[in-house]
Design a protein around this motif. Structure first.
Motif, PDB file in Angstrom:
ATOM      1  N   MET A 130       0.864  -1.176   0.000  1.00 32.22           N
ATOM      2  CA  MET A 130       0.000   0.000   0.000  1.00 32.22           C
ATOM      3  C   MET A 130       0.901   1.227   0.000  1.00 32.22           C
ATOM      4  SD  MET A 130      -3.073  -1.000  -0.127  1.00 32.22           S
ATOM      5  CE  MET A 130      -4.125   0.344   0.348  1.00 32.22           C
ATOM      6  N   ASN A 149      -2.102  -6.739  -7.612  1.00 33.81           N
ATOM      7  CA  ASN A 149      -3.486  -7.047  -7.242  1.00 33.81           C
ATOM      8  C   ASN A 149      -3.703  -8.527  -6.934  1.00 33.81           C
ATOM      9  OD1 ASN A 149      -4.268  -4.388  -7.496  1.00 33.81           O
ATOM     10  ND2 ASN A 149      -4.625  -4.596  -9.693  1.00 33.81           N
ATOM     11  N   ARG A 157      -2.348  -9.155  -3.503  1.00 29.30           N
ATOM     12  CA  ARG A 157      -3.145  -8.537  -2.434  1.00 29.30           C
ATOM     13  C   ARG A 157      -4.404  -9.342  -2.151  1.00 29.30           C
ATOM     14  NH1 ARG A 157      -2.826  -2.429  -4.335  1.00 29.30           N
ATOM     15  NH2 ARG A 157      -0.854  -1.814  -3.412  1.00 29.30           N
ATOM     16  N   PHE A 196     -17.184   0.072   2.230  1.00 31.64           N
ATOM     17  CA  PHE A 196     -17.665   0.883   1.114  1.00 31.64           C
ATOM     18  C   PHE A 196     -19.028   1.467   1.473  1.00 31.64           C
ATOM     19  CE2 PHE A 196     -15.258  -2.605  -1.153  1.00 31.64           C
ATOM     20  CZ  PHE A 196     -14.078  -1.896  -1.097  1.00 31.64           C
ATOM     21  N   GLN A 244     -11.709   4.816   1.136  1.00 26.61           N
ATOM     22  CA  GLN A 244     -12.546   4.022   0.241  1.00 26.61           C
ATOM     23  C   GLN A 244     -11.692   3.392  -0.858  1.00 26.61           C
ATOM     24  OE1 GLN A 244     -16.148   3.679   0.492  1.00 26.61           O
ATOM     25  NE2 GLN A 244     -15.586   4.349   2.528  1.00 26.61           N
ATOM     26  N   GLU A 261      -8.415   2.963  -0.664  1.00 27.08           N
ATOM     27  CA  GLU A 261      -7.498   2.032  -0.003  1.00 27.08           C
ATOM     28  C   GLU A 261      -8.171   0.709   0.294  1.00 27.08           C
ATOM     29  OE1 GLU A 261      -5.689   3.490   3.525  1.00 27.08           O
ATOM     30  OE2 GLU A 261      -4.039   4.384   2.414  1.00 27.08           O
ATOM     31  N   GLY A 262      -9.419   0.780   0.767  1.00 24.98           N
ATOM     32  CA  GLY A 262     -10.144  -0.442   1.090  1.00 24.98           C
ATOM     33  C   GLY A 262     -10.245  -1.348  -0.119  1.00 24.98           C
ATOM     34  N   GLY A 263     -10.549  -0.768  -1.259  1.00 24.32           N
ATOM     35  CA  GLY A 263     -10.669  -1.554  -2.481  1.00 24.32           C
ATOM     36  C   GLY A 263      -9.331  -2.092  -2.953  1.00 24.32           C
ATOM     37  N   ARG A 264      -8.320  -1.214  -2.970  1.00 16.73           N
ATOM     38  CA  ARG A 264      -7.001  -1.649  -3.448  1.00 16.73           C
ATOM     39  C   ARG A 264      -6.424  -2.735  -2.553  1.00 16.73           C
ATOM     40  NH1 ARG A 264      -4.363   1.023  -7.225  1.00 16.73           N
ATOM     41  NH2 ARG A 264      -3.668  -1.100  -7.608  1.00 16.73           N
ATOM     42  N   ALA A 265      -6.668  -2.626  -1.240  1.00 15.87           N
ATOM     43  CA  ALA A 265      -6.098  -3.607  -0.314  1.00 15.87           C
ATOM     44  C   ALA A 265      -6.682  -4.996  -0.540  1.00 15.87           C
ATOM     45  CB  ALA A 265      -6.336  -3.170   1.127  1.00 15.87           C
ATOM     46  N   MET A 266      -7.898  -5.050  -1.102  1.00 17.77           N
ATOM     47  CA  MET A 266      -8.486  -6.367  -1.371  1.00 17.77           C
ATOM     48  C   MET A 266      -8.059  -6.902  -2.724  1.00 17.77           C
ATOM     49  SD  MET A 266     -12.215  -6.580   0.231  1.00 17.77           S
ATOM     50  CE  MET A 266     -12.891  -5.349  -0.783  1.00 17.77           C
ATOM     51  N   GLY A 267      -7.222  -6.152  -3.419  1.00 13.39           N
ATOM     52  CA  GLY A 267      -6.721  -6.640  -4.701  1.00 13.39           C
ATOM     53  C   GLY A 267      -7.548  -6.176  -5.880  1.00 13.39           C
ATOM     54  N   LEU A 268      -8.468  -5.219  -5.657  1.00  7.92           N
ATOM     55  CA  LEU A 268      -9.209  -4.670  -6.802  1.00  7.92           C
ATOM     56  C   LEU A 268      -8.323  -3.631  -7.483  1.00  7.92           C
ATOM     57  CD1 LEU A 268     -12.676  -4.074  -5.099  1.00  7.92           C
ATOM     58  CD2 LEU A 268     -11.999  -5.997  -6.532  1.00  7.92           C
ATOM     59  N   PRO A 269      -8.312  -3.614  -8.819  1.00  6.24           N
ATOM     60  CA  PRO A 269      -7.504  -2.609  -9.505  1.00  6.24           C
ATOM     61  C   PRO A 269      -8.064  -1.196  -9.312  1.00  6.24           C
ATOM     62  CG  PRO A 269      -8.590  -4.068 -11.082  1.00  6.24           C
ATOM     63  CD  PRO A 269      -8.973  -4.535  -9.725  1.00  6.24           C
ATOM     64  N   LYS A 287     -11.422  -0.517 -11.245  1.00  9.41           N
ATOM     65  CA  LYS A 287     -12.623  -1.139 -10.675  1.00  9.41           C
ATOM     66  C   LYS A 287     -13.067  -0.399  -9.406  1.00  9.41           C
ATOM     67  CE  LYS A 287     -15.615  -4.362  -9.388  1.00  9.41           C
ATOM     68  NZ  LYS A 287     -16.935  -4.463 -10.027  1.00  9.41           N
ATOM     69  N   ILE A 342     -16.821   2.130  -6.540  1.00 10.39           N
ATOM     70  CA  ILE A 342     -16.862   2.668  -5.175  1.00 10.39           C
ATOM     71  C   ILE A 342     -16.772   4.191  -5.155  1.00 10.39           C
ATOM     72  CG2 ILE A 342     -15.771   2.591  -2.894  1.00 10.39           C
ATOM     73  CD1 ILE A 342     -16.933  -0.083  -3.842  1.00 10.39           C
TER      74      ILE A 342
END
Lengths: 260, 236
Positions: A50, A73, A76, A89, B133, B135-143, B146, B151
């Motif tokens: 990150m 990705n 992660r 979200f 918001q 960061e939350g998505g990127r941390a789960m591996g979403l590009p 997306k 989001i």
């Protein structure tokens, strides 16, 4: 599972992490403690890139994910992360929050399968993928007793509920390791317990965990190893009994005398 | 005031008996077409530019795109829309040898123009969404893409809806300049009725009334949308 080699991170002139090397094995629960500004959150955020490390490598499952040419990705997806401020979200319901990433990943996999399918695997429709993700999400919500909140928006949950949802959201990806960045620091005191309870449950189930926290009691109870960080370095690491009863580094002695 | 009664009679005669309402209907249709399709184009262009402008800038390509977008925004905000219309209709298209109906040209120019304004509105909207918001998505591996689409942008749009309503209203009213390239809009239609009857007072009054009614309807629609998008904010 995670090998950190000579990790350095600086923001401009400020060196936050100074040459950190450490290995984290499967099933370990590593708790990182230290004064604020010691770089422990930055260290954790470097583990899943990150924050991009300034130099050094992070070897996760045999791949150096600090390498800019690696598709971060994919890796992660196997490293869950739980934040201090939950980061649910806001425009999605609780169940949609949990389903989003699994549905995305599965859809992408199906698209690839349509092009090249050597093992003749059955191709699932979008509706099927969503149904499966929904079932899984509901199971996870049942596990934390929030199944009746499935269709609520995060704004209607309490802090403790939000954090528990955030934890099962990362579980939905079946990660190999979960990183916790001060998961209880933004919570009301009476909600800390429910979140720690869930984390203990996870620890008992054998999940590999790296936790940055100020909860010393929690560190003592579940950690297999406690790290003490100050000024961007790991000054001491030891199993919890030794760490708390027999600290060696003077800086750690000083720190423990203040927080215990 | 008995004169005013006469004027109304004269207007009604031209408007209904001589078929003036047909031109007004066409004008209304064109006005709405230019404003609605223009707004749609503007939202698409504006969102794309806004995303480019919030992209991390430490590589060459995003910086390059960002430069192009800055130029675009500077041009379309820096010149009057009439000038843009005239340049497109009388300079750019003839030079390219393309012949398009004036309404089509107006739609495209209004789209490009509002895209420049909406890009700044949208950039503000995106920046108003908590960084966690993304960061939350990127941390789960979403590009990045997306997370942005599913989001961040939906939340940004919710935040900027009142301002977007404003932009739409401005567009509706600004369409009255398309007469410069000979398109038939609401203003041209009433102007013709006035010319035919040598009497402008009533036609222009009715024209103003129609603009106001349009704006009131849009205001209501925006409110409805705000309510349905605000679902996630309400505690239940």
């Amino acid at each position: 599972m995670i090998d950190v080699v000579n990790l350095k991170k600086s923001f401009g002139d400020l060196d936050v992490l100074k040459d950190i090397s450490i290995s984290i094995n499967k099933g370990e629960k590593v708790v990182v403690v230290g004064p604020s500004g010691s770089g422990k959150s930055t260290f954790l955020r470097c583990l899943n890139c990150m924050e991009d490390p300034t130099s050094g490598s992070i070897i996760f499952n045999g791949v150096d994910i600090a390498d800019m040419n690696v598709d971060i990705n994919i890796h992660r997806q196997k490293m869950g992360m739980v934040f201090q401020h939950f980061n649910l979200f806001n425009n999605k319901t609780v169940v949609q929050n949990i389903m989003l990433a699994p549905v995305y990943v599965e859809k992408k996999r199906m698209r690839k399968l349509k092009r090249k399918n050597p093992n003749g695997e059955a191709i699932k429709s979008t509706a099927q993928i969503k149904q499966e993700a929904h079932d899984q999400a509901m199971k996870l919500l049942e596990r934390i007793g929030l199944q009746d909140k499935a269709d609520c928006y995060p704004s209607s949950l309490s802090g403790g509920q939000k954090q528990r949802v955030a934890i099962v959201r990362s579980l939905a990806m079946n990660p190999d390791v979960i990183l916790f960045d001060e998961p209880t620091s933004a919570l009301d005191p009476e909600m800390v317990g429910e979140v720690l309870e869930l984390m203990k449950e996870l620890a008992d189930s054998g999940m590999t965990m790296v936790v940055v926290t100020h909860e010393m009691g929690f560190a003592r109870e579940i950690a297999t190893r406690v790290l003490f960080m100050d000024e961007g370095k790991i000054l001491e690491q030891a199993p919890p009994e030794e760490f708390f009863t027999n600290p060696k580094h003077p800086r750690l002695k000083d720190f423990l005398s203040k927080v215990l | 005031m008995n004169n005013f009664g006469l004027k109304i009679e004269r207007f009604i005669e031209i408007f209904i008996d001589n078929g003036g309402y047909k031109e007004v209907l066409t004008g209304l249709q064109n006005t709405l077409k230019i404003a609605i399709i223009g707004l749609a184009i503007g939202i698409i262009i504006g969102t794309l530019i806004a995303v480019v402008r919030v992209l991390p800038k430490y590589r060459f390509f995003p910086r390059f795109l960002n430069g192009i977008c800055s130029f675009y925004v500077a041009f379309f905000r820096g010149t009057p829309i009439v000038v843009q219309l005239l340049l497109s209709y009388y300079v750019a298209l003839p030079l390219m040898g393309i012949n398009l109906p004036s309404v089509t040209v107006a739609i495209v120019v209004f789209g490009l123009n509002s895209g420049a304004y909406i890009s700044e509105i949208m950039r503000g909207g995106i920046m108003s969404v908590d960084g966690g918001q993304m960061e939350g998505g990127r941390a789960m591996g979403l590009p990045f893409s997306k997370t942005m689409i599913s989001i961040v942008i939906p939340q940004a749009i919710k935040n900027i809806l009142p301002t977007l309503g404003n932009e739409f209203i401005t567009l509706i009213k600004e369409t009255s300049v398309v007469s410069f390239v000979g398109a038939l809009d609401l203003y041209v239609a009433f102007n013709r009725i006035g010319s035919n009857s040598y009497e402008f007072m009533v036609p222009y009054l009715v024209m103003a009334l129609i603009y106001i009614v349009l704006v009131i309807i849009i205001t209501g629609l925006v409110k409805l949308m705000e309510r349905s998008l605000g679902k996630s904010d309400r505690r239940r």
